[in-house]
Design a protein around this motif. Sequence first.
Motif, PDB file in Angstrom:
ATOM      1  N   PRO A   1      30.611  52.943  33.894  1.00 36.19           N
ATOM      2  CA  PRO A   1      31.482  54.091  34.301  1.00 36.19           C
ATOM      3  C   PRO A   1      32.139  53.485  35.568  1.00 36.19           C
ATOM      4  O   PRO A   1      33.468  53.385  36.552  1.00 36.19           O
ATOM      5  CB  PRO A   1      31.011  55.283  34.790  1.00 36.19           C
ATOM      6  N   GLY A   2      31.787  52.645  36.675  1.00 39.79           N
ATOM      7  CA  GLY A   2      32.258  52.908  38.124  1.00 39.79           C
ATOM      8  C   GLY A   2      33.277  51.796  37.464  1.00 39.79           C
ATOM      9  O   GLY A   2      33.970  51.710  38.372  1.00 39.79           O
ATOM     10  N   ILE A   3      33.413  50.420  36.346  1.00 39.27           N
ATOM     11  CA  ILE A   3      34.564  49.320  36.337  1.00 39.27           C
ATOM     12  C   ILE A   3      35.265  50.513  36.479  1.00 39.27           C
ATOM     13  O   ILE A   3      36.622  50.463  36.520  1.00 39.27           O
ATOM     14  CB  ILE A   3      33.886  48.136  35.255  1.00 39.27           C
ATOM     15  N   LEU A   4      35.243  51.255  35.165  1.00 39.45           N
ATOM     16  CA  LEU A   4      36.477  52.210  34.846  1.00 39.45           C
ATOM     17  C   LEU A   4      36.735  52.777  35.614  1.00 39.45           C
ATOM     18  O   LEU A   4      37.947  52.771  35.462  1.00 39.45           O
ATOM     19  CB  LEU A   4      35.964  52.805  33.300  1.00 39.45           C
ATOM     20  N   GLN A   5      36.251  53.697  36.332  1.00 39.51           N
ATOM     21  CA  GLN A   5      36.924  53.966  37.440  1.00 39.51           C
ATOM     22  C   GLN A   5      38.241  53.574  38.770  1.00 39.51           C
ATOM     23  O   GLN A   5      38.792  53.933  39.387  1.00 39.51           O
ATOM     24  CB  GLN A   5      35.842  54.624  38.697  1.00 39.51           C
TER      25      GLN A   5
ATOM     26  N   GLY B   1      39.163  56.580  34.826  1.00 37.82           N
ATOM     27  CA  GLY B   1      38.371  56.814  34.307  1.00 37.82           C
ATOM     28  C   GLY B   1      38.808  58.048  33.719  1.00 37.82           C
ATOM     29  O   GLY B   1      37.685  59.312  33.559  1.00 37.82           O
ATOM     30  N   ALA B   2      40.104  58.982  34.305  1.00 36.88           N
ATOM     31  CA  ALA B   2      40.728  60.056  33.459  1.00 36.88           C
ATOM     32  C   ALA B   2      41.232  59.999  32.119  1.00 36.88           C
ATOM     33  O   ALA B   2      41.055  60.579  32.119  1.00 36.88           O
ATOM     34  CB  ALA B   2      41.143  60.336  34.792  1.00 36.88           C
ATOM     35  N   VAL B   3      40.695  58.865  31.622  1.00 33.94           N
ATOM     36  CA  VAL B   3      41.376  58.818  30.341  1.00 33.94           C
ATOM     37  C   VAL B   3      40.448  58.551  29.145  1.00 33.94           C
ATOM     38  O   VAL B   3      39.930  57.908  29.150  1.00 33.94           O
ATOM     39  CB  VAL B   3      42.610  57.030  30.504  1.00 33.94           C
ATOM     40  N   PRO B   4      40.936  59.607  28.079  1.00 34.53           N
ATOM     41  CA  PRO B   4      39.491  59.151  27.002  1.00 34.53           C
ATOM     42  C   PRO B   4      39.977  57.954  26.386  1.00 34.53           C
ATOM     43  O   PRO B   4      41.625  57.784  25.544  1.00 34.53           O
ATOM     44  CB  PRO B   4      40.732  60.682  25.912  1.00 34.53           C
ATOM     45  N   LEU B   5      38.526  57.338  26.745  1.00 34.04           N
ATOM     46  CA  LEU B   5      39.018  55.832  26.206  1.00 34.04           C
ATOM     47  C   LEU B   5      37.667  56.293  24.977  1.00 34.04           C
ATOM     48  O   LEU B   5      36.385  56.542  25.048  1.00 34.04           O
ATOM     49  CB  LEU B   5      38.546  54.529  26.359  1.00 34.04           C
ATOM     50  N   ASP B   6      37.785  55.647  23.854  1.00 31.23           N
ATOM     51  CA  ASP B   6      37.051  55.410  22.673  1.00 31.23           C
ATOM     52  C   ASP B   6      36.136  54.237  23.009  1.00 31.23           C
ATOM     53  O   ASP B   6      35.838  52.604  22.108  1.00 31.23           O
ATOM     54  CB  ASP B   6      37.414  55.114  21.669  1.00 31.23           C
TER      55      ASP B   6
ATOM     56  N   ALA C   1      39.899  48.730  27.693  1.00 28.03           N
ATOM     57  CA  ALA C   1      40.626  50.186  27.148  1.00 28.03           C
ATOM     58  C   ALA C   1      42.254  50.134  27.704  1.00 28.03           C
ATOM     59  O   ALA C   1      42.324  51.000  26.455  1.00 28.03           O
ATOM     60  CB  ALA C   1      40.672  50.361  29.454  1.00 28.03           C
ATOM     61  N   ALA C   2      42.830  48.599  27.678  1.00 29.79           N
ATOM     62  CA  ALA C   2      43.983  49.643  27.241  1.00 29.79           C
ATOM     63  C   ALA C   2      44.464  49.175  25.685  1.00 29.79           C
ATOM     64  O   ALA C   2      44.832  49.460  25.545  1.00 29.79           O
ATOM     65  CB  ALA C   2      44.905  47.609  27.982  1.00 29.79           C
ATOM     66  N   HIS C   3      43.498  48.737  25.729  1.00 29.83           N
ATOM     67  CA  HIS C   3      43.951  48.259  23.607  1.00 29.83           C
ATOM     68  C   HIS C   3      43.453  49.948  22.720  1.00 29.83           C
ATOM     69  O   HIS C   3      44.187  50.227  21.888  1.00 29.83           O
ATOM     70  CB  HIS C   3      43.318  47.122  23.323  1.00 29.83           C
ATOM     71  N   CYS C   4      42.463  50.055  23.928  1.00 36.87           N
ATOM     72  CA  CYS C   4      41.657  51.457  23.079  1.00 36.87           C
ATOM     73  C   CYS C   4      43.069  52.348  23.401  1.00 36.87           C
ATOM     74  O   CYS C   4      42.810  53.456  22.433  1.00 36.87           O
ATOM     75  CB  CYS C   4      40.476  51.053  23.832  1.00 36.87           C
ATOM     76  N   HIS C   5      42.904  52.499  24.909  1.00 39.02           N
ATOM     77  CA  HIS C   5      44.364  53.492  24.524  1.00 39.02           C
ATOM     78  C   HIS C   5      45.246  53.125  23.914  1.00 39.02           C
ATOM     79  O   HIS C   5      45.753  54.015  23.223  1.00 39.02           O
ATOM     80  CB  HIS C   5      45.549  53.047  25.945  1.00 39.02           C
ATOM     81  N   ARG C   6      46.003  52.144  23.223  1.00 38.78           N
ATOM     82  CA  ARG C   6      47.193  52.039  23.033  1.00 38.78           C
ATOM     83  C   ARG C   6      46.994  52.473  21.721  1.00 38.78           C
ATOM     84  O   ARG C   6      47.655  52.566  21.043  1.00 38.78           O
ATOM     85  CB  ARG C   6      47.318  50.354  22.608  1.00 38.78           C
ATOM     86  N   VAL C   7      45.559  52.220  20.258  1.00 37.16           N
ATOM     87  CA  VAL C   7      45.059  52.482  18.769  1.00 37.16           C
ATOM     88  C   VAL C   7      44.960  54.045  19.372  1.00 37.16           C
ATOM     89  O   VAL C   7      45.481  55.015  18.552  1.00 37.16           O
ATOM     90  CB  VAL C   7      43.083  52.107  19.449  1.00 37.16           C
TER      91      VAL C   7
END
Length: 213
Positions: A109-113, A118-123, A194-200
Amino acid sequence: MVRSVPPPRRPLDPADTAPAGARPGGPVRGWYENELGWATVPGEPVRLSVGERFDVLEVPAEAGRAALGRGAPGFPVAVHGGTGGTVGTAGEGCRMRLLVAAGSAEELPGILQWLEWGAVPLDLTAIGEGSLMEAPMPPWLVPGCRRHTPVQGAAVWLRPPVAGCEVEASLPTVSAPGGAKDAPDLVRLVDTLAAHCHRVRLGRLAAQPLAFS
């Protein structure tokens, strides 16, 4: 002359092909406990205790494959689930599990923030201490080339851990004094995943039919 009918041959027992050190009667469990030193829990299927020697990052297989294609180092990676396909071309709904250093689940969680995800819905989920993971099939029990082995919902290794080696030294970790200098950086891995999860996710949203009122 009366010839007797030979007795039927028993099915091949996986224990017959178990490597040295595998515990009799439980080759899969024995490989994890004796060769890798990983804790398992009683019952079938064999499950691994997470949080003691490693944590897990789980993502859609599509996102995971793209991240690994960016030159990620060779730490252990497994795939599971899905509706067909192969290990190399996992089917729909297949998930990828990337082994990372123990304690990484708490750091996620801290790394994503910090990376502003942190505010982006990621799988992208982390499996840490107190959790269990279905033990992927050891590579010596998977017939043929792993890349062409049907997944069929079972957990299998895409990058298996190497028995007899210190697996933990290859796991992604947060850069810190005293850490393994050759271990891949966890922050960079999370950013890539995270970047690739967002693209998917965006690709799936774009593929959905428009709803008209």
